[in-house]
Write a protein that holds these residues in place. Sequence first.
Motif, PDB file in Angstrom:
ATOM      1  N   ARG A 149      -2.655   6.738  -3.671  1.00 42.75           N
ATOM      2  CA  ARG A 149      -1.384   6.230  -3.124  1.00 42.75           C
ATOM      3  C   ARG A 149      -1.623   5.013  -2.221  1.00 42.75           C
ATOM      4  N   GLY A 150      -0.853   3.967  -2.469  1.00 43.83           N
ATOM      5  CA  GLY A 150      -0.954   2.776  -1.611  1.00 43.83           C
ATOM      6  C   GLY A 150      -2.054   1.810  -2.010  1.00 43.83           C
ATOM      7  N   THR A 151      -2.800   2.133  -3.101  1.00 49.14           N
ATOM      8  CA  THR A 151      -3.838   1.206  -3.577  1.00 49.14           C
ATOM      9  C   THR A 151      -3.433   0.669  -4.937  1.00 49.14           C
ATOM     10  N   ARG A 152      -4.053  -0.415  -5.360  1.00 47.02           N
ATOM     11  CA  ARG A 152      -3.704  -1.019  -6.648  1.00 47.02           C
ATOM     12  C   ARG A 152      -4.943  -1.504  -7.373  1.00 47.02           C
ATOM     13  N   ASP A 153      -4.854  -1.531  -8.719  1.00 49.72           N
ATOM     14  CA  ASP A 153      -5.856  -2.220  -9.525  1.00 49.72           C
ATOM     15  C   ASP A 153      -5.331  -3.625  -9.761  1.00 49.72           C
TER      16      ASP A 153
END
Length: 422
Positions: free
Chosen positions: A6-10
């Motif tokens: 949650r709250g991270t992205r690729d």
Amino acid sequence: MFQAPRGTRDFTPDEMEKRRYVERNMTSTFLSFGYGEIQTPTFENIELFTAKSGESILNELYNLTDKGGRELALRPELTAPVIRCYVERLQMEPKPLKFFYFGNCYRYDRPQKGRYREFQQAGCEIIGVDTTEAIAELLALAFNLLKNVGLKNVRLNIGNLTIINAIFKRLNLRKDDQKILLPLIDKSQFDDLKVSLEDCGISEKNIEQFISILQRSEANEIRSFIADDPDAIKELSIMETIIGLLKNAFQITAYDIKLNIVRGLDYYKGLVFEIDAPLLGAEKQLCGGGSYELVSLFGGTEVPTSGFAIGLDRTILALEAEGFKFPPSKLDAYIIPVNPDMICKSIEIVQQLRNQGFSADFDQMRRGIGKSLKYADSKHIEKVIIVGPKELEKNAVTLRDMKTGNQDIVSIAEIGSNLKKI
Ligand code: AMP
């Protein structure tokens, strides 16, 4: 199926292209202002962040205990780490020191568009100088970084904590009350502020004047309200000199004085500023910074320090919102072997071009000319080299211009100069 936390992205190659463009562009602006790049660890001893802000900051941090029992935190920002590095290693260096950085930061924030738990900041610190010209240049650098990446619509807002504190003093507000009032001021919640000031026993007339100062930030009004405080009056005239330089020397006019800019972090003092991209709505703040005191807290000899941080993710959102066309990075050439016997020669040609400084790739799917041309077209590649047996007998290949469809036979030795020529 696994998902990113949650709250991270690729970031896919298309997205990375945008991020790298912004980084490259900002790097050249930082370098052009005489800043040098610095890098610090992704995690630090937790005291580095609790030293000034207290234990309450723990709620916003990603903290952990390592196998050796050390209390660590993923950095929520880079100012404290950079100042730690300065105190540890660089105090004897000639001043001023001008450092810039790019780095991922981690905050236990509530994720939404423009607000993530892992995000990237581009920022800088200037150590050892706080003359009006140094601070004016710092503001100009922040503004130029965002302008140079291609943003059209940004606004610089300048506040001052010394002046706000002088107003608090004049109103006889206690430290505890100030802690409640500051977030309301920061968020421009003037109705709630009025109620809180009433609760603090402030007179109707003073409340009205205070809120008017916050809303209008008009110099004469501020001056007359803090007239009995010589330090604050001096700070006001310093701020006016800085703004004069910003306008007349750095030619930046898209600014407002906004005394309600008070910044969230506890270590700021004196001048503070933010830069907004109004198109972004709630999460429109691209940049925040100002002058602060951390060096003596970290055991060093106090020197003036100022800096700012720009949110890279929001900068990209703002560019997209303005319809900015990011410069595409595409291959210089795509090589198509017409049959498996041509693969070895095709690789030789690809390597020849790569060694000459071109970016080049070749068809590894054995899918034939028609489909390979379609693929090259989908990747916006402008030059295609077709390697076939007939031309190869004469040490030549077919060079196709994908825009016009024109084809030429060129000798292998001259492919590079042909790519440059066209
Ligand atoms: P701050 O260190 O809070 O002054 O933040 C500086 C800049 O970093 C802000 O103006 C934002 O552009 C960016 N920023 C702060 N927190 C976040 C977050 N959780 N997600 C994305 N960007 C952020």
